[in-house]
Design a protein around this motif. Sequence first.
Motif, PDB file in Angstrom:
ATOM      1  N   GLU A  96      -0.451   2.272 -11.202  1.00  0.00           N
ATOM      2  CA  GLU A  96      -0.663   0.814 -11.216  1.00  0.00           C
ATOM      3  C   GLU A  96       0.397   0.156 -10.345  1.00  0.00           C
ATOM      4  O   GLU A  96       1.579   0.474 -10.448  1.00  0.00           O
ATOM      5  N   LYS A  97      -0.036  -0.766  -9.490  1.00  0.00           N
ATOM      6  CA  LYS A  97       0.932  -1.576  -8.746  1.00  0.00           C
ATOM      7  C   LYS A  97       1.104  -2.864  -9.549  1.00  0.00           C
ATOM      8  O   LYS A  97       0.272  -3.766  -9.500  1.00  0.00           O
ATOM      9  N   GLY A  98       2.187  -2.869 -10.314  1.00  0.00           N
ATOM     10  CA  GLY A  98       2.416  -3.932 -11.292  1.00  0.00           C
ATOM     11  C   GLY A  98       2.649  -5.294 -10.664  1.00  0.00           C
ATOM     12  O   GLY A  98       2.569  -6.319 -11.343  1.00  0.00           O
ATOM     13  N   ALA A 146      -4.907  -2.174  -8.347  1.00  0.00           N
ATOM     14  CA  ALA A 146      -4.282  -3.200  -7.501  1.00  0.00           C
ATOM     15  C   ALA A 146      -4.721  -4.564  -8.034  1.00  0.00           C
ATOM     16  O   ALA A 146      -4.099  -5.116  -8.940  1.00  0.00           O
ATOM     17  N   ASN A 147      -5.839  -5.091  -7.499  1.00  0.00           N
ATOM     18  CA  ASN A 147      -6.327  -6.386  -8.001  1.00  0.00           C
ATOM     19  C   ASN A 147      -7.359  -6.243  -9.118  1.00  0.00           C
ATOM     20  O   ASN A 147      -7.848  -7.236  -9.651  1.00  0.00           O
ATOM     21  N   GLY A 148      -7.719  -5.010  -9.421  1.00  0.00           N
ATOM     22  CA  GLY A 148      -8.575  -4.765 -10.586  1.00  0.00           C
ATOM     23  C   GLY A 148     -10.061  -4.830 -10.313  1.00  0.00           C
ATOM     24  O   GLY A 148     -10.865  -4.753 -11.248  1.00  0.00           O
ATOM     25  N   GLN A 149     -10.461  -4.916  -9.041  1.00  0.00           N
ATOM     26  CA  GLN A 149     -11.892  -5.070  -8.749  1.00  0.00           C
ATOM     27  C   GLN A 149     -12.684  -3.800  -9.044  1.00  0.00           C
ATOM     28  O   GLN A 149     -13.807  -3.862  -9.558  1.00  0.00           O
ATOM     29  N   VAL A 203       0.826  -1.219   0.000  1.00  0.00           N
ATOM     30  CA  VAL A 203       0.000   0.000   0.000  1.00  0.00           C
ATOM     31  C   VAL A 203       0.858   1.267   0.000  1.00  0.00           C
ATOM     32  O   VAL A 203       1.773   1.428   0.804  1.00  0.00           O
ATOM     33  N   LEU A 204       0.524   2.142  -0.934  1.00  0.00           N
ATOM     34  CA  LEU A 204       1.200   3.430  -1.060  1.00  0.00           C
ATOM     35  C   LEU A 204       0.206   4.534  -0.702  1.00  0.00           C
ATOM     36  O   LEU A 204      -0.937   4.529  -1.181  1.00  0.00           O
ATOM     37  N   LYS A 205       0.654   5.472   0.140  1.00  0.00           N
ATOM     38  CA  LYS A 205      -0.214   6.585   0.516  1.00  0.00           C
ATOM     39  C   LYS A 205       0.197   7.819  -0.282  1.00  0.00           C
ATOM     40  O   LYS A 205       1.367   8.211  -0.257  1.00  0.00           O
TER      41      LYS A 205
HETATM   42  P1  5GP Z   1      -8.381  -2.754  -6.964  1.00  0.00           P
HETATM   43  O1  5GP Z   1      -9.864  -2.651  -7.109  1.00  0.00           O
HETATM   44  O2  5GP Z   1      -7.655  -2.636  -8.294  1.00  0.00           O
HETATM   45  O3  5GP Z   1      -7.942  -3.943  -6.173  1.00  0.00           O
HETATM   46  O4  5GP Z   1      -7.929  -1.515  -6.104  1.00  0.00           O
HETATM   47  C1  5GP Z   1      -8.063  -0.238  -6.630  1.00  0.00           C
HETATM   48  C2  5GP Z   1      -8.794   0.658  -5.686  1.00  0.00           C
HETATM   49  O5  5GP Z   1      -8.316   0.505  -4.349  1.00  0.00           O
HETATM   50  C3  5GP Z   1      -8.552   2.105  -6.073  1.00  0.00           C
HETATM   51  O6  5GP Z   1      -9.809   2.682  -6.383  1.00  0.00           O
HETATM   52  C4  5GP Z   1      -7.935   2.762  -4.874  1.00  0.00           C
HETATM   53  O7  5GP Z   1      -8.847   3.662  -4.301  1.00  0.00           O
HETATM   54  C5  5GP Z   1      -7.651   1.673  -3.879  1.00  0.00           C
HETATM   55  N1  5GP Z   1      -6.219   1.327  -3.765  1.00  0.00           N
HETATM   56  C6  5GP Z   1      -5.642   0.145  -4.106  1.00  0.00           C
HETATM   57  N2  5GP Z   1      -4.348   0.128  -3.783  1.00  0.00           N
HETATM   58  C7  5GP Z   1      -4.067   1.321  -3.229  1.00  0.00           C
HETATM   59  C8  5GP Z   1      -2.869   1.893  -2.675  1.00  0.00           C
HETATM   60  O8  5GP Z   1      -1.768   1.316  -2.623  1.00  0.00           O
HETATM   61  N3  5GP Z   1      -2.983   3.171  -2.182  1.00  0.00           N
HETATM   62  C9  5GP Z   1      -4.149   3.866  -2.213  1.00  0.00           C
HETATM   63  N4  5GP Z   1      -4.124   5.110  -1.723  1.00  0.00           N
HETATM   64  N5  5GP Z   1      -5.301   3.352  -2.715  1.00  0.00           N
HETATM   65  C10 5GP Z   1      -5.262   2.096  -3.215  1.00  0.00           C
END
Ligand code: 5GP
Length: 194
Positions: free
Chosen positions: A155-157, A128-131, A19-21
């Motif tokens: 994108e977190k590759g 992140a996981n694309g949800q 996780v990146l802030k």
């Molecule tokens: P995913 O649905 O791709 O798993 O996660 C994407 C969503 O989660 C984004 O809309 C974002 O708000 C949040 N998110 C995922 N990873 C991070 C992260 O490392 N830092 C922050 N600030 N938000 C994240």
Amino acid sequence: MEKLQEKIMADGKVLSDSVLKVDSFLNHQIDPVLMQAIGEEFASRFSGEGITKILTLESSGIAPAMMTGLVLGVPAVFARKRKSLTLVDRLYTASVHSFTKNETNDISVSRDFIDETDVVLVIDDFLANGQAALGLIDIVEQAGAALGGVGIVIEKGFQEGGAMLRNRGVRVESLAIISSLANGKVEFLEEEKA
Ligand code: 5GP
């Protein structure tokens, strides 16, 4: 996108290996000059797709989505995470599991704002996981609209979302791709450094 990478290096805080802030320029305080550059970059990457609408998720997707819509000259629509008293029927809804909050929520968009004549560019702050992206794509499909692509600020590759979407044939453009957050250090994918 060099400016974005520099900002992440200068102001991003690594909270854990995954996780990146980025509260100081994207997720809480917003840097409008950087958002404008981000909008211009997305607009230029997707300029050939005939985009008629931007779709994002409240709240952190709104700033980059709006700047992209401004440059492309099209409206930006944000999916709502909470039920709104004024948003009661005629809705597209999808279920999204949140990576950061570890909870599943319904997201919704009024049928008034996306239809089968649209070519939609999905924008989000993180992949992140694309949800979140899948939920937004689900809404595009329910509307019978075409998907022009997915634009991601960070994108977190090392997580699976990017590969999952690209394997489905979705065009994904990410302005910064992080290859690792291990040991409190942000590393970018080589080809994104230029
Ligand atoms: P995913 O649905 O791709 O798993 O996660 C994407 C969503 O989660 C984004 O809309 C974002 O708000 C949040 N998110 C995922 N990873 C991070 C992260 O490392 N830092 C922050 N600030 N938000 C994240």
